[in-house]
Motif scaffolding. Structure first.
Motif, mmCIF file in Angstrom:
data_model
loop_
_atom_site.group_PDB
_atom_site.id
_atom_site.type_symbol
_atom_site.label_atom_id
_atom_site.label_comp_id
_atom_site.label_asym_id
_atom_site.label_seq_id
_atom_site.Cartn_x
_atom_site.Cartn_y
_atom_site.Cartn_z
ATOM 1 N N GLN A 31 0.825 -1.203 0.000
ATOM 2 C CA GLN A 31 0.000 0.000 0.000
ATOM 3 C C GLN A 31 0.862 1.258 0.000
ATOM 4 O O GLN A 31 0.577 2.219 -0.722
ATOM 5 N N ASP A 32 1.902 1.250 0.804
ATOM 6 C CA ASP A 32 2.780 2.419 0.891
ATOM 7 C C ASP A 32 3.465 2.697 -0.445
ATOM 8 O O ASP A 32 3.521 3.848 -0.909
ATOM 9 N N VAL A 33 4.008 1.652 -1.062
ATOM 10 C CA VAL A 33 4.679 1.819 -2.355
ATOM 11 C C VAL A 33 3.674 2.287 -3.404
ATOM 12 O O VAL A 33 3.980 3.151 -4.246
ATOM 13 N N HIS A 34 2.468 1.742 -3.350
ATOM 14 C CA HIS A 34 1.414 2.114 -4.292
ATOM 15 C C HIS A 34 1.088 3.602 -4.191
ATOM 16 O O HIS A 34 0.931 4.291 -5.203
ATOM 17 N N VAL A 35 1.003 4.108 -2.976
ATOM 18 C CA VAL A 35 0.736 5.535 -2.762
ATOM 19 C C VAL A 35 1.883 6.374 -3.310
ATOM 20 O O VAL A 35 1.664 7.422 -3.931
ATOM 21 N N MET A 36 3.117 5.928 -3.106
ATOM 22 C CA MET A 36 4.268 6.666 -3.626
ATOM 23 C C MET A 36 4.210 6.803 -5.138
ATOM 24 O O MET A 36 4.434 7.889 -5.693
ATOM 25 N N ILE A 37 3.899 5.714 -5.819
ATOM 26 C CA ILE A 37 3.904 5.724 -7.285
ATOM 27 C C ILE A 37 2.790 6.595 -7.835
ATOM 28 O O ILE A 37 3.017 7.465 -8.688
ATOM 29 N N HIS B 213 6.934 -5.774 -7.184
ATOM 30 C CA HIS B 213 8.045 -5.559 -8.116
ATOM 31 C C HIS B 213 7.617 -4.672 -9.284
ATOM 32 O O HIS B 213 8.388 -3.809 -9.744
ATOM 33 N N SER B 214 6.405 -4.870 -9.781
ATOM 34 C CA SER B 214 5.923 -4.084 -10.918
ATOM 35 C C SER B 214 5.666 -2.640 -10.519
ATOM 36 O O SER B 214 5.922 -1.710 -11.301
ATOM 37 N N ASP B 215 5.151 -2.424 -9.309
ATOM 38 C CA ASP B 215 4.969 -1.058 -8.816
ATOM 39 C C ASP B 215 6.305 -0.329 -8.732
ATOM 40 O O ASP B 215 6.425 0.830 -9.144
ATOM 41 N N ILE B 216 7.301 -1.013 -8.183
ATOM 42 C CA ILE B 216 8.635 -0.414 -8.088
ATOM 43 C C ILE B 216 9.187 -0.135 -9.485
ATOM 44 O O ILE B 216 9.779 0.924 -9.733
ATOM 45 N N SER B 217 8.980 -1.062 -10.395
ATOM 46 C CA SER B 217 9.472 -0.889 -11.767
ATOM 47 C C SER B 217 8.802 0.295 -12.463
ATOM 48 O O SER B 217 9.417 0.958 -13.310
ATOM 49 N N ALA B 218 7.533 0.566 -12.114
ATOM 50 C CA ALA B 218 6.831 1.696 -12.720
ATOM 51 C C ALA B 218 7.511 3.018 -12.387
ATOM 52 O O ALA B 218 7.371 4.006 -13.122
ATOM 53 N N ALA B 219 8.271 3.043 -11.279
ATOM 54 C CA ALA B 219 8.994 4.258 -10.917
ATOM 55 C C ALA B 219 10.049 4.615 -11.953
ATOM 56 O O ALA B 219 10.384 5.796 -12.119
ATOM 57 N N VAL B 220 10.578 3.618 -12.664
ATOM 58 C CA VAL B 220 11.672 3.869 -13.611
ATOM 59 C C VAL B 220 11.231 4.814 -14.731
ATOM 60 O O VAL B 220 11.844 5.874 -14.931
#
Length: 454
Positions: free
Chosen positions: A64-70, A126-133
């Motif tokens: 949830q936290d990573v999702h909010v960041m993205i 992993h996909s959420d983090i990758s979306a940051a790129v």
């Protein structure tokens, strides 16, 4: 006359609509690929034993936290331009929704089991983090490209990112739990390379008429900063486990704190009017989260985390004050959001820090965690899944430091070369290109309410 006619066709609303139609076709293709190749992983399948505890529950708060960041943090951070708020938040939502699906497939093809890609919450994280790129790269180009250009860039960037991540993390077995090398540095230098290929002519090198903030737009961007600041410990620690995860949370928080204090102090010393500059407050306060990401799960101590934050905050403010204007003036290399100062240079700090701390790593300090953090230094391979095994090379600390250096160097080279190629394609093909007077405004692609004069 014929050239002007072709230019008009290229810039017509019909051609733009066809671009979005192509994206809908792409969505249908993704749906078909999911139907053929993707299946639920074990954690998402019905339990064979009543009351069996599901593995994914403990990771959901971090997700949830990573999702909010993205979706909130990145989107609102880019709303500082006075007439580009719809595009900053809207394109973040659109691009992320598409890229998350694409990333599951692209990264899944590296780890297929019986010809299928297993879907779990871990894959979505992993996909959420990758979306940051691609969002980081988008920050470099913000307001100077069309949405079709951005999405084309993102689709190819994810392929290169996935290949580089696979090589660095699983073949070279470097440590980068927070993604400062593979995510932040890669996204920054890829975006800068694309921007270099799309740089304006000498007579158009001055800032555009809408390339500036207002009091309100800066306030909205500060919302993005606060969301990113609060949730960054989750971003850095989501892929860590056990005591390493707790260290990642503690070290990230302290590094952010060190960067924030430093950014405020240096901003008043270096800004033009010797007052606080909102650009520094919005961005340089976050540099500590990037700079500590690669080493956040290591035994760096609270003092080490603060020191990394101080270095990152200092370098970031200096970058905004001197480096970004110099790149624009000397190289015509424009970086709308100052991504080089928030993600690029702090990413390099993280990589250099990982070299030092890997060299200092010992079994006495890390005990059982040594093999989990540095799989290549372990004597037994690490089982990520039954068919996915890495490490177990009995690598020395000195050798691990060398691999950290090589991984950092390789990541930057792949990002720059890949960005130059994608930028060349965007420049030399029939993609719609924004004219100088069209840049940094929503009206070209959005229905915008009329501004009534009071």
């Amino acid at each position: 006359m014929e050239e002007n006619s072709n230019k008009a066709k290229m810039h017509s609303p019909i051609s733009e609509r066809m671009g979005f139609v192509a994206l809908m076709i792409l969505q249908i293709i993704l749906f078909m690929l999911f139907a053929v190749f993707v299946r639920y992983g074990k954690a998402a399948l019905p339990a064979e034993v009543p009351g069996l505890f599901q593995e994914h529950v403990s990771k959901y708060p971090h997700f949830q936290d990573v999702h909010v960041m993205i979706f909130v943090g990145f989107g609102f951070l880019m709303t500082f331009l006075k007439k580009y708020g719809y595009s900053a938040t809207g394109y973040t939502l659109f691009m992320s929704a598409l890229i998350i699906q694409w990333t599951i497939l692209v990264k899944g093809f590296f780890h297929m089991y019986d010809g299928k890609i297993e879907l779990s919450l871990e894959h979505i994280i992993h996909s959420d983090i990758s979306a940051a790129v691609p969002l980081i790269s988008m920050g470099v180009l913000l307001g100077r490209t069309t949405p079709i250009q951005l999405l084309f860039m993102a689709l190819f960037e994810i392929i290169l990112f996935a290949v580089n991540e696979y090589v660095t993390l699983e073949i070279l077995s470097i440590c980068d739990v927070g993604g400062s090398i593979t995510v932040h540095a890669f996204g920054a230098y890829f975006g800068l390379a694309v921007s270099f290929m799309l740089r304006p002519k000498k007579e158009e090198n001055e800032p555009g008429q809408y390339e500036a903030p207002t009091y309100t737009s800066d306030l909205f961007a500060m919302i993005g900063t606060l969301f990113l600041w609060i949730y960054w410990p989750s971003f850095n620690s989501v892929l860590a486990d056990g005591t390493a995860q707790e260290r990642a949370i503690l070290n990230t928080y302290l590094s952010l704190a060190g960067a924030t204090v430093t950014a405020f102090v240096l901003s008043t010393m270096m800004s033009h009017e010797k007052k606080l500059d909102m650009v520094h407050v919005q961005n340089s306060t976050l540099a500590g989260g990037v700079a500590v990401g690669t080493v956040c799960n290591l035994m760096i101590g609270g003092h080490g985390a603060i020191l990394i934050g101080i270095l990152a905050g200092s370098l970031s403010v200096i970058g905004y004050r001197y480096v970004t204007p110099a790149m624009a003036a000397k190289l015509r290399l424009h970086d709308t959001c100052g991504v080089h100062n928030l993600h690029g240079m702090p990413g390099i700090i993280a990589g250099l820090g990982s070299i030092v701390y890997a060299y200092l790593a010992t079994k006495e300090d890390y005990k059982y965690d040594l093999g989990a953090i540095f799989p290549a230094m372990a004597s037994q391979p690490k089982n990520l899944t039954s068919n996915h095994i890495i490490g177990g090379y009995e690598r020395s600390a000195r050798a691990q430091a060398g691999f950290q250096l090589f991984g950092l160097f390789m990541t930057i080279i792949i990002a720059i070369v890949g960005g130059l190629i994608v930028g060349l394609v965007l420049r030399c093909t029939c993609f719609r290109k924004l004219q100088k007077e069209e840049q940094h405004q929503d009206e070209l692609y959005w229905e915008v309410p009329e501004q009534k004069s009071e």
